[in-house]
Structures are given as C-alpha cells and as structure tokens.
Design an enzyme around this catalytic site. Structure first.
Site, PDB file in Angstrom:
ATOM      1  N   TYR A 141      86.016  77.165  75.469  1.00  0.00           N
ATOM      2  CA  TYR A 141      84.720  77.654  74.981  1.00  0.00           C
ATOM      3  C   TYR A 141      84.861  77.894  73.489  1.00  0.00           C
ATOM      4  CZ  TYR A 141      80.500  80.695  75.020  1.00  0.00           C
ATOM      5  OH  TYR A 141      79.272  81.269  74.799  1.00  0.00           O
ATOM      6  N   LYS A 169      82.877  73.662  76.156  1.00  0.00           N
ATOM      7  CA  LYS A 169      81.537  74.063  75.738  1.00  0.00           C
ATOM      8  C   LYS A 169      81.606  74.383  74.257  1.00  0.00           C
ATOM      9  CE  LYS A 169      78.095  77.699  75.814  1.00  0.00           C
ATOM     10  NZ  LYS A 169      77.808  79.112  76.114  1.00  0.00           N
TER      11      LYS A 169
END
Length: 312
Positions: A141, A169
């Site tokens: 992330y 992400k």
C-alpha cells in the site's frame, strides 16, 4: 496455496470500507450490515477493511478484530475480503493477520510502518520478513502522504519476486510514478495494480491498471463499477460521462469541511444522511455539526445520491 493463481481475482472496484461507529469503541452493527449489503448490491468486486477510509489507526485492536469477524461473516464469501494490517508494531500486524486468516479473509494490505521514516533497504527487508511470516498473500500500500515513505521502483521490483506479494494499491496520486508501475507489470503477469484516488480511476484503468479502491463506492457503488467497466471496454464516451460525475462528487461532497479530514467526514455524513450507518468518528475527529450536515444534504440532493442510497 497457489498465490500466483489467486491474485488474478483482484480486479475491479474494491471499496475501502468506512467503519460505522456508534461510540468510541463500539461498532454500529446494524449500520455495518446495511453498508456491506449496499455495496454488494452495487456490484463491487471486493471489500477492503481497515484502510484509511475505515479510520483504521484510530481503532482499538479489539474493535478491529470484531470488525474483521463481523464483515467476513456478513460477506460469507460472496466477494474477496482484504484487510489492512499496517501497524508500527510487527507483532500487532501479525496478530491481525492471524485473526484475518481465522475468519476467511482472502488477502492482506500493508503500508510502510509510519512514525519513523524508513529507508528503502529497511523497507525491502521488512517486506521480506512479512512475506516469510504472514499467513495470507498481501498487497503493498503506497501512501506517502500518511507514511512519509514511498516504495521506490526497485523496492517494488524486489517485492514482485516474492510469490505471496500479489499486488499494490497506489495512493500517491503521482501519475508519472503510476506509469512506471504499469511498465513493471510485464515482469509478473499475475500482479494486481489498483488505484487509490477515485479521481484517477478511469485513466489508471485505461493505462493498464486493474481497478480502484474508491472511497465513494461506499455511497454509490454502482457508479464506480460502471466507470471501471466502461474503462475496461474502452467506451470513451461513457467513461467521460461517468468520470464527470465522479469529479462532481469529489469537488462538492468531499469539500464541505475545511480540514484534511473533510473527505472522510463528508463521506460518513452522507452515509448517515442516506440512512445507511452512523457517522461517529474516531478521535480527534468528530462528525459534522448541523451547518455542515445541511450542506451535505443539499449536495446529496443535487447529485441525486440521497435517493439512490436510500433506495439501495
């Protein structure tokens, strides 16, 4: 488990679920159930629990465990469930990972530990340690605004060599960086690349990304699903139409407050005004007071979202 085979399922819209709260350490359980069913009815492709939109760092570990348990029980395998286990403590991250595994979570999401800055060699070693110990596949992330650390491209490339690191992400909002990530995709065909900011969903998919973790999909999931599908189909006229609606939401509903918390406050207030869940917030934040709530109601009505959310 075949991690490479499992990662191809993570495509489309995977909302970062808001955490419905009734008090400081109490879930709004009926609201949580309504929120989950609302998003699933809108066609989302998965759910991401304990992300930024879920106010994860402000929640007690007890409540995080309860949220994981209740969400997995409610979803009951209908879509993949991802859980954020980012923490400043490796022990706590591993503990949440075990709870996730016990409850049938499909994958984990890990940002760099925040507070202390991380060097890239330290971050690479941290990912390697996680890969050796986490019981589930996981996503990186990238969220430098909150962690003070960016995953350098070479760090990402090294992570891609680990079979249980299955994607990323990117919430940097840096499209040059995102272009560079897309160029890494041929090195691992099963890798999943998801966009964080919903304002960049359409172009990220058109450029070769695999979907988005869109906060607005808590409120109007079908809109983001349709935008994703239009981008995959390269229906540019439809993309332009739906993207304009997403930008209208971003430039109105998320701009009611004056501070950096305006996005989450606006989203949770909209969910509350739509009858989906309570909008109690983790401290030091607080829910909007009546002047701001009135603005949210006006904007929901203008956007046609109040009626849409209540009907769903």
């Amino acid at each position: 488990m075949n991690f490479a085979a499992s990662s191809v399922q993570y495509r489309g819209i995977i909302p970062p679920m808001a955490t419905p709260l009734r008090a400081r350490d109490e879930l709004d359980v009926p609201g949580l159930e309504r929120l989950i069913e609302h998003m699933l009815a809108g066609g989302v492709h998965g759910l991401f629990v304990l992300g930024t939109t879920g106010e994860a760092p402000g929640l007690s570990y007890r409540l995080r465990r309860e949220l994981i348990e209740r969400t997995c029980r409610q979803v009951a395998g209908r879509v993949p469930v991802l859980v954020g286990v980012t923490d400043t403590s490796m022990v706590e991250a591993l503990g949440l990972a075990r709870v996730s595994q016990e409850n049938g979570v499909n994958a984990l999401v890990v940002a760099p530990p925040y507070y202390f800055p991380n060097s890239q060699p330290e971050l690479t070693e941290y990912i390697q340690h996680l890969a050796a110990e986490l019981p589930l596949p996981f996503f990186l992330y990238n969220m430098p605004s909150h962690t003070k650390t960016v995953f350098d491209l070479e760090t990402v490339r090294r992570a891609m060599a680990l079979p249980n690191v299955i994607g990323m992400k990117d919430s940097s909002a840096n499209m040059v960086y995102y272009h560079q990530l897309v160029r890494l995709l041929p090195e691992r065909r099963d890798w999943t690349l998801l966009m964080g900011p919903e304002e960049l969903l359409a172009e990220s998919v058109l450029l070769g990304g695999h979907g988005g973790v869109c906060g607005g999909a808590n409120l109007c999931p079908q809109l983001y699903v349709e935008l994703y599908e239009a981008a995959v189909a390269r229906d540019l006229a439809r993309v332009a139409e739906l993207h304009a609606r997403v930008m209208h939401i971003s430039s109105t509903l998320y701009r009611v407050g004056r501070h950096g918390s305006a996005f989450i406050k606006g989203l949770k207030c909209a969910l509350s005004e739509s009858g989906i869940c309570d909008d109690f917030m983790t401290e030091p934040f607080h829910r909007f007071r009546e002047p701001e709530r009135a603005q949210v109601r006006e904007r929901l009505a203008e956007l046609g979202l109040l009626r849409e959310a209540v009907r769903a």
